[in-house]
Design a protein around this motif. Structure first.
Motif, PDB file in Angstrom:
ATOM      1  N   VAL A  25       0.943  -0.970  -0.358  1.00 26.10           N
ATOM      2  CA  VAL A  25       0.119  -0.010   0.122  1.00 26.10           C
ATOM      3  C   VAL A  25       0.882   1.259   0.139  1.00 26.10           C
ATOM      4  O   VAL A  25       1.963   1.509   0.885  1.00 26.10           O
ATOM      5  CB  VAL A  25      -0.881  -0.308   1.261  1.00 26.10           C
ATOM      6  CG1 VAL A  25      -1.492   1.567   1.794  1.00 26.10           C
ATOM      7  CG2 VAL A  25      -1.643  -0.987   1.345  1.00 26.10           C
ATOM      8  N   SER A  28       1.939   3.736   3.248  1.00 29.30           N
ATOM      9  CA  SER A  28       0.811   2.409   4.709  1.00 29.30           C
ATOM     10  C   SER A  28       2.548   2.818   6.038  1.00 29.30           C
ATOM     11  O   SER A  28       3.392   2.741   5.675  1.00 29.30           O
ATOM     12  CB  SER A  28       1.409   0.988   4.461  1.00 29.30           C
ATOM     13  OG  SER A  28       1.015   0.573   5.330  1.00 29.30           O
ATOM     14  N   GLN A 133      -5.223   5.427  -5.583  1.00 26.67           N
ATOM     15  CA  GLN A 133      -4.136   5.396  -5.143  1.00 26.67           C
ATOM     16  C   GLN A 133      -3.871   4.329  -3.846  1.00 26.67           C
ATOM     17  O   GLN A 133      -2.425   2.900  -4.395  1.00 26.67           O
ATOM     18  CB  GLN A 133      -2.512   6.589  -4.667  1.00 26.67           C
ATOM     19  CG  GLN A 133      -2.160   7.824  -5.238  1.00 26.67           C
ATOM     20  CD  GLN A 133      -1.811   8.526  -4.302  1.00 26.67           C
ATOM     21  OE1 GLN A 133      -0.302   8.018  -4.104  1.00 26.67           O
ATOM     22  NE2 GLN A 133      -1.806   9.594  -4.880  1.00 26.67           N
ATOM     23  N   ILE A 134      -4.470   3.585  -3.117  1.00 27.11           N
ATOM     24  CA  ILE A 134      -4.399   3.181  -2.411  1.00 27.11           C
ATOM     25  C   ILE A 134      -5.897   2.313  -2.695  1.00 27.11           C
ATOM     26  O   ILE A 134      -5.450   1.282  -2.937  1.00 27.11           O
ATOM     27  CB  ILE A 134      -4.796   4.103  -0.820  1.00 27.11           C
ATOM     28  CG1 ILE A 134      -3.381   4.814  -0.077  1.00 27.11           C
ATOM     29  CG2 ILE A 134      -5.147   2.364   0.641  1.00 27.11           C
ATOM     30  CD1 ILE A 134      -3.817   5.457   0.949  1.00 27.11           C
ATOM     31  N   SER A 207      -8.482   2.663   4.953  1.00 23.43           N
ATOM     32  CA  SER A 207      -7.394   2.931   3.390  1.00 23.43           C
ATOM     33  C   SER A 207      -7.426   3.950   3.499  1.00 23.43           C
ATOM     34  O   SER A 207      -5.852   4.303   3.800  1.00 23.43           O
ATOM     35  CB  SER A 207      -8.301   2.700   2.772  1.00 23.43           C
ATOM     36  OG  SER A 207      -9.230   3.440   2.000  1.00 23.43           O
ATOM     37  N   GLU A 208      -7.362   4.961   4.369  1.00 23.87           N
ATOM     38  CA  GLU A 208      -7.329   6.406   3.632  1.00 23.87           C
ATOM     39  C   GLU A 208      -8.022   7.219   4.902  1.00 23.87           C
ATOM     40  O   GLU A 208      -9.529   6.684   5.282  1.00 23.87           O
ATOM     41  CB  GLU A 208      -6.875   7.056   3.322  1.00 23.87           C
ATOM     42  CG  GLU A 208      -8.435   7.599   2.124  1.00 23.87           C
ATOM     43  CD  GLU A 208      -8.602   5.997   1.326  1.00 23.87           C
ATOM     44  OE1 GLU A 208      -8.331   5.576   0.577  1.00 23.87           O
ATOM     45  OE2 GLU A 208      -9.652   5.717   1.225  1.00 23.87           O
ATOM     46  N   THR A 224      -2.303   7.042   6.444  1.00 22.02           N
ATOM     47  CA  THR A 224      -3.217   5.602   5.651  1.00 22.02           C
ATOM     48  C   THR A 224      -3.125   4.142   6.560  1.00 22.02           C
ATOM     49  O   THR A 224      -2.567   4.039   7.512  1.00 22.02           O
ATOM     50  CB  THR A 224      -1.930   5.728   4.310  1.00 22.02           C
ATOM     51  OG1 THR A 224      -0.869   5.111   4.984  1.00 22.02           O
ATOM     52  CG2 THR A 224      -3.203   6.887   4.110  1.00 22.02           C
TER      53      THR A 224
END
Length: 436
Positions: A25, A28, A133-134, A207-208, A224
C-alpha cells in the motif's frame, strides 16, 4: 472483510510481502512494529499530496467521471458533521509514536432546516486524492485513474441545525481496510428516516482517513492503512483489528454521551451544529457493520449493555485458526449467544461463505431466539457498501470490467440491491429501535 488482488473475503492467501506485490500500500504505516521512520514517511507523503493545494495527488482532467450516490427515500432532510475524537486512555495500536487513539466519525441526522448549508462531499479532498492510490490494491479492477472522487456529493448538508427531537442512535463500522465514507448511502437512508447515524473510521485499519489538524506526534493531516494483506492470514493481527474496533466503537459511544450532556467532544474544538446533542436518545442504541465491521457490531453488543440491537453484514464470528487446518476460536457472542436482537445478513456469492458458515451456525444454534439470518441473492461481499451503486457506473464508463464488477458486488442490478439492503437494515432497526 478485506479484499486484495488474490481474492475477496477473510481467508485468502498472502497478498505480498511488506513493501512489494499487489498487497503493498502506498504510504502505508507498516504495522505495529513500525519504526520512527514511519511518521517521517507519512509527513513526506503529506507534503507531496498537498503540493499544489487541496490535498489531491492525482491530476484530474475534464473527462474524469463523477459517480453519484442514490438519493435517500425518507421524509427528513439530512444534516452532517464530522467529529475528531481523541482517547487519551490508550495508545494507538499500530504506530507506537502515537500515544493516544484518534478516531474520526461522521454524524448524519434529521435536520431542522438545510437552508444556507451546502451539500457535503462523500470524501474530503485529501481522502479523495489518496483513494485511487490505495483502494485499487484491495479491490480488484477498481480504477486508479479516470474518476474524480472528490466530486461525488452526499445528500446531507454540512452543519445544518438538528431537529431537537430525541432520536435512536446507530453506529456503523466499515469493512476491514475500507473508509467510513463507503457506508454513506445506508447512513443517509437511516438518517432520512429519523435516526442519528454515526459512521466510524478506524485509523491504521482504514485505507485513508483525513484529520482536521496535525499534531506533534502525527505530522501529516491523514493516515493510511497498515494492511498489506488480509488481516485474517495473521491471527494476532486480526485479534488487534477487532479488539481495536470494539474499543473505538465503545469510545465513540462514550463521546456521544458527552455530546448529549451538552458538551463538545471534538478534540479540535470545532463548533457543533445547533441542537445536535438534543437529538441523541442514548437509551436506544444500535450498531451495524460490514465484514470486520460486522464482527465488531456483534461482539460489541455482546460486551456493552448500552447497545440494544446489532446487524452483522457478512462478518466472521470466529478468529482465524492459529494453525492451518484447525478451527479458530469463536468470539464470545457466537460461543455464548446474546439476549438482544442480532441480524446476520449475507450474500449467496461470498467467496468465503463456507468458512463463514461455522461461526454463523454456532450463533444461530443458541436457544434464546434473538438472532435471525437473511441472504441477498445474485450478490457478493461489497454489495452492502456504496460500491453497489458505484461499480455499475464505473462499468458503464468503461473503467471496470463486468467480471470485476461481479467479483465486487455481484451481477445484481443496483435498482434491486440498493433498496434491498436499505430495506433489510431499516426494517430491522424500525422493529427493534423505532424512530417514532
Amino acid at each position: 472483510m478485506f479484499r486484495n488482488k488474490v481474492g475477496d473475503g477473510g481467508r485468502g492467501g498472502r497478498a505480498g510481502a511488506p513493501g512489494q506485490g499487489p498487497g503493498a500500500v502506498p504510504g502505508s504505516e507498516g504495522g505495529a512494529g513500525v519504526d520512527r521512520r514511519t511518521v517521517a514517511k507519512s509527513a513526506a507523503l503529506a507534503a507531496l499530496l498537498l503540493a499544489g493545494g487541496g490535498g489531491v495527488a492525482q491530476a484530474r482532467t475534464a473527462g474524469d467521471v463523477t459517480v453519484r450516490l442514490p438519493a435517500p427515500t425518507g421524509p427528513h432532510r439530512i444534516g452532517l458533521t464530522t467529529l475528531y475524537l481523541v482517547d487519551d486512555s490508550r495508545p494507538d495500536p499500530w504506530v507506537p509514536e502515537i500515544p493516544v487513539r484518534e478516531v474520526m466519525v461522521t454524524v448524519f441526522y434529521p435536520a431542522r432546516t438545510v437552508r444556507d448549508h451546502p451539500l457535503a462531499p462523500q470524501m474530503t479532498e485529501g481522502a479523495a486524492g489518496l483513494f485511487p492510490q490505495i483502494d485499487p490494491a484491495f479491490h480488484e479492477g477498481l480504477p486508479a485513474s479516470g474518476v474524480n472522487w472528490a466530486a461525488t456529493m452526499t445528500h446531507a448538508h454540512t452543519g445544518a441545525p438538528a431537529q431537537a427531537v430525541r432520536r435512536p442512535v446507530l453506529l456503523y463500522s466499515p469493512g476491514g481496510g475500507d473508509p467510513r465514507t463507503l457506508g454513506t448511502g445506508v447512513a443517509e437512508e437511516l438518517a432520512g428516516r429519523g435516526y442519528v447515524v454515526v459512521t466510524i473510521d478506524h485509523p491504521g485499519d482504514t485505507s485513508e482517513v483525513e484529520f482536521p489538524t496535525t499534531t506533534a506526534y502525527r505530522k501529516a493531516p491523514f493516515r493510511t492503512t497498515v494492511f498489506r494483506e488480509d488481516p485474517r492470514t495473521d491471527p494476532k493481527r486480526f485479534r488487534t483489528v477487532i479488539d481495536t474496533r470494539i474499543a473505538d466503537t465503545r469510545f465513540v459511544l462514550d463521546q456521544l454521551e458527552v455530546l448529549a450532556a451538552g458538551r463538545n467532544p471534538d478534540a479540535a474544538g470545532r463548533p457543533l451544529p445547533a441542537d445536535l446533542g438534543r437529538a441523541l436518545d442514548l437509551r436506544r442504541v444500535g450498531v451495524y457493520g460490514h465484514s470486520a465491521g460486522g464482527t465488531t457490531a456483534a461482539e460489541t453488543m455482546y460486551e456493552d449493555r448500552r447497545i440494544d440491537a446489532a446487524i452483522n453484514l457478512e462478518g466472521f464470528l470466529d478468529h482465524p485458526p492459529e494453525t492451518p487446518g484447525q478451527e479458530g476460536k469463536l468470539f464470545p457472542v457466537a460461543q455464548y449467544g446474546v439476549d438482544r436482537p442480532l441480524l446476520l445478513l449475507g450474500t449467496d456469492g461470498f467467496s468465503y461463505k463456507q468458512e463463514l458458515e461455522r461461526s454463523w451456525s454456532a450463533m444461530l444454534a443458541h436457544s434464546r431466539g434473538c438472532t435471525r439470518r437473511r441472504q441477498l441473492d445474485n450478490a457478493t461481499h461489497w454489495v452492502f457498501t456504496d460500491y453497489a451503486a458505484i461499480a455499475p457506473q464505473l462499468q458503464a464508463a468503461g473503467l471496470m470490467t463486468a467480471d470485476n464488477r461481479i467479483k465486487l458486488i455481484g451481477a445484481i442490478d443496483p435498482a434491486e440491491s440498493v433498496p434491498a439492503v436499505r430495506h433489510y437494515v431499516h426494517a430491522f432497526f424500525a422493529r427493534h429501535l423505532p424512530s417514532h
